[in-house]
Design an enzyme around this catalytic site. Structure first.
Site, PDB file in Angstrom:
ATOM      1  N   LEU A  73     -23.558   7.876 103.555  1.00  0.00           N
ATOM      2  CA  LEU A  73     -24.524   7.989 102.468  1.00  0.00           C
ATOM      3  C   LEU A  73     -25.333   9.279 102.594  1.00  0.00           C
ATOM      4  O   LEU A  73     -25.856   9.591 103.669  1.00  0.00           O
ATOM      5  CB  LEU A  73     -25.457   6.771 102.491  1.00  0.00           C
ATOM      6  CG  LEU A  73     -26.413   6.591 101.319  1.00  0.00           C
ATOM      7  CD1 LEU A  73     -25.639   6.313 100.036  1.00  0.00           C
ATOM      8  CD2 LEU A  73     -27.391   5.444 101.592  1.00  0.00           C
ATOM      9  N   SER A 104     -20.805   5.467 109.001  1.00  0.00           N
ATOM     10  CA  SER A 104     -21.793   4.730 108.223  1.00  0.00           C
ATOM     11  C   SER A 104     -21.154   4.092 106.979  1.00  0.00           C
ATOM     12  O   SER A 104     -20.171   3.357 107.098  1.00  0.00           O
ATOM     13  CB  SER A 104     -22.962   5.664 107.860  1.00  0.00           C
ATOM     14  OG  SER A 104     -24.084   4.936 107.428  1.00  0.00           O
ATOM     15  N   GLN A 105     -21.671   4.385 105.799  1.00  0.00           N
ATOM     16  CA  GLN A 105     -21.098   3.826 104.578  1.00  0.00           C
ATOM     17  C   GLN A 105     -19.609   4.155 104.458  1.00  0.00           C
ATOM     18  O   GLN A 105     -18.820   3.378 103.918  1.00  0.00           O
ATOM     19  CB  GLN A 105     -21.853   4.367 103.368  1.00  0.00           C
ATOM     20  CG  GLN A 105     -21.329   3.902 102.020  1.00  0.00           C
ATOM     21  CD  GLN A 105     -22.147   4.427 100.870  1.00  0.00           C
ATOM     22  OE1 GLN A 105     -23.212   3.889 100.553  1.00  0.00           O
ATOM     23  NE2 GLN A 105     -21.689   5.494 100.230  1.00  0.00           N
ATOM     24  N   ASP A 114     -29.921   2.585 116.855  1.00  0.00           N
ATOM     25  CA  ASP A 114     -29.451   3.243 115.630  1.00  0.00           C
ATOM     26  C   ASP A 114     -30.593   3.501 114.648  1.00  0.00           C
ATOM     27  O   ASP A 114     -30.737   4.581 114.104  1.00  0.00           O
ATOM     28  CB  ASP A 114     -28.375   2.380 114.978  1.00  0.00           C
ATOM     29  CG  ASP A 114     -27.828   2.988 113.712  1.00  0.00           C
ATOM     30  OD1 ASP A 114     -26.828   3.711 113.797  1.00  0.00           O
ATOM     31  OD2 ASP A 114     -28.408   2.747 112.628  1.00  0.00           O
ATOM     32  N   HIS A 128     -29.208   7.003 114.262  1.00  0.00           N
ATOM     33  CA  HIS A 128     -28.143   6.921 113.269  1.00  0.00           C
ATOM     34  C   HIS A 128     -27.569   8.283 112.893  1.00  0.00           C
ATOM     35  O   HIS A 128     -26.357   8.413 112.714  1.00  0.00           O
ATOM     36  CB  HIS A 128     -28.656   6.219 112.010  1.00  0.00           C
ATOM     37  CG  HIS A 128     -27.562   5.891 111.041  1.00  0.00           C
ATOM     38  ND1 HIS A 128     -26.596   4.952 111.303  1.00  0.00           N
ATOM     39  CD2 HIS A 128     -27.271   6.396 109.813  1.00  0.00           C
ATOM     40  CE1 HIS A 128     -25.755   4.878 110.281  1.00  0.00           C
ATOM     41  NE2 HIS A 128     -26.141   5.750 109.367  1.00  0.00           N
TER      42      HIS A 128
END
Length: 324
Positions: free
Chosen positions: A67, A133-134, A250, A305
């Protein structure tokens, strides 16, 4: 040899005498005629060339961002791969960058599918996916819908595989008047499902709404019946290895165990992967993968993250070993 018709060659013995060969100090040595020596360089050209040292050939690597990301975010990861696996063809897909990453995930899956298909077609030995991630959810959907994918290692890098349920800066920017406790009102509406983050919003206190409204996560998890469920499970199980990476520091993925297919129950107690219904029912293949030893879990503390793809220790520990 008749020395009267053959001029003496350095080191050549004629009539019991050495001509110019005293410096060799090798009595009795007979050297070839001068004509042969002149031809020697050309004869050497006819000999087979010495084979070059063999260098391992690595499978191509495809990287999918998360993202609000872009390909630039992965410059360190690209550098690490080039150092440890020289010659590897690495493609960091430059699609749905920045705010475009908010587009519905099925739209993104289609775009990424069109990008990865020709790469896979040129790599009969297989490819590796590193999905952040996404992007890890995009890649899992790709593995489900692509009948003939040839992914060897699917490396899921801090991805909310079982969904997201937490207040983050991303949410506050996108939905400034909402909190996680009431975001379901937006995300579980047709309008909300037009945003990627709502496609994997998983509110443990409104499970029925999630199952009925989720147009993405509930489908790839096999939590809701659909006509493609059997085919998608079969496709997903074509993967050679699933590498799950995440950690307690994270700061974005909530709960962080979602990176390992853990998630909250209705009391917000985290249930690990083996306690999840999607595992127990083997709805999309997790239990089968684990039974054949094809799931690798690599938790690592101390990484935020946005640092997963630039941390060298993480790369060497959790990613490099699987880039065959």
């Amino acid at each position: 040899m008749d020395c009267s018709i053959a001029p003496p060659v350095s080191g050549l013995r004629c009539g019991g005498h050495w001509h110019g060969g005293s410096m060799l100090g090798l009595p009795g040595l007979r050297l070839p005629p001068a004509g042969f020596l002149l031809l020697l360089p050309f004869l050497l050209l006819l000999l087979p060339a010495t084979p070059a040292p063999h260098r391992a050939s690595y499978k191509p690597v495809i990287v999918v961002h998360g993202l609000f990301d872009s390909s630039y975010s992965f410059r360190h990861l690209l550098e690490y791969i080039n150092e440890t696996h020289p010659g590897t063809v690495v493609t960091v897909l430059d699609l749905f960058d920045g705010r475009e990453s908010l587009r519905p995930l099925w739209e993104q899956v289609q775009g990424f599918r069109e990008a990865v298909a020709p790469i896979m077609a040129k790599a009969p030995q297989g490819v590796h996916l590193i999905c952040y991630s996404q992007g890890g959810l995009v890649c899992r959907a790709l593995l489900s819908v692509m009948d003939e994918h040839n992914v060897d290692s699917f490396i899921s890098l801090s991805s909310p595989q079982m969904g997201q349920y937490g207040d983050t800066d991303y949410l506050k920017w996108l939905f400034p008047t909402s909190m996680r406790s009431n975001l379901y009102r937006i995300c579980y509406s047709p309008w909300g499902q037009e945003f990627s983050i709502c496609n994997y919003w998983h509110d443990p206190h409104h499970d029925d709404l999630y199952l009925n409204a989720s147009s993405f996560l509930a489908l790839i998890n096999g939590e809701r019946d659909h006509p493609n469920a059997t085919a998608w499970r079969k496709n997903f199980l074509r993967v050679g290895r699933l590498v799950l990476i995440g950690g307690p520091d994270d700061g974005v993925i909530t709960p962080w165990q979602s990176s390992f297919f853990g998630f909250y129950d209705a009391n917000e107690t985290v249930l690990e992967m083996e306690e999840q219904l999607v595992y127990l029912r083997d709805s999309f293949g997790l239990k089968t993968l684990l039974a054949r030893g094809a799931i690798v879990r690599c938790p690592m503390a101390g990484i935020s993250h946005t640092a997963w793809h630039s941390n060298r220790t993480l790369y060497e520990t959790c990613i490099e070993p699987w880039l065959s």
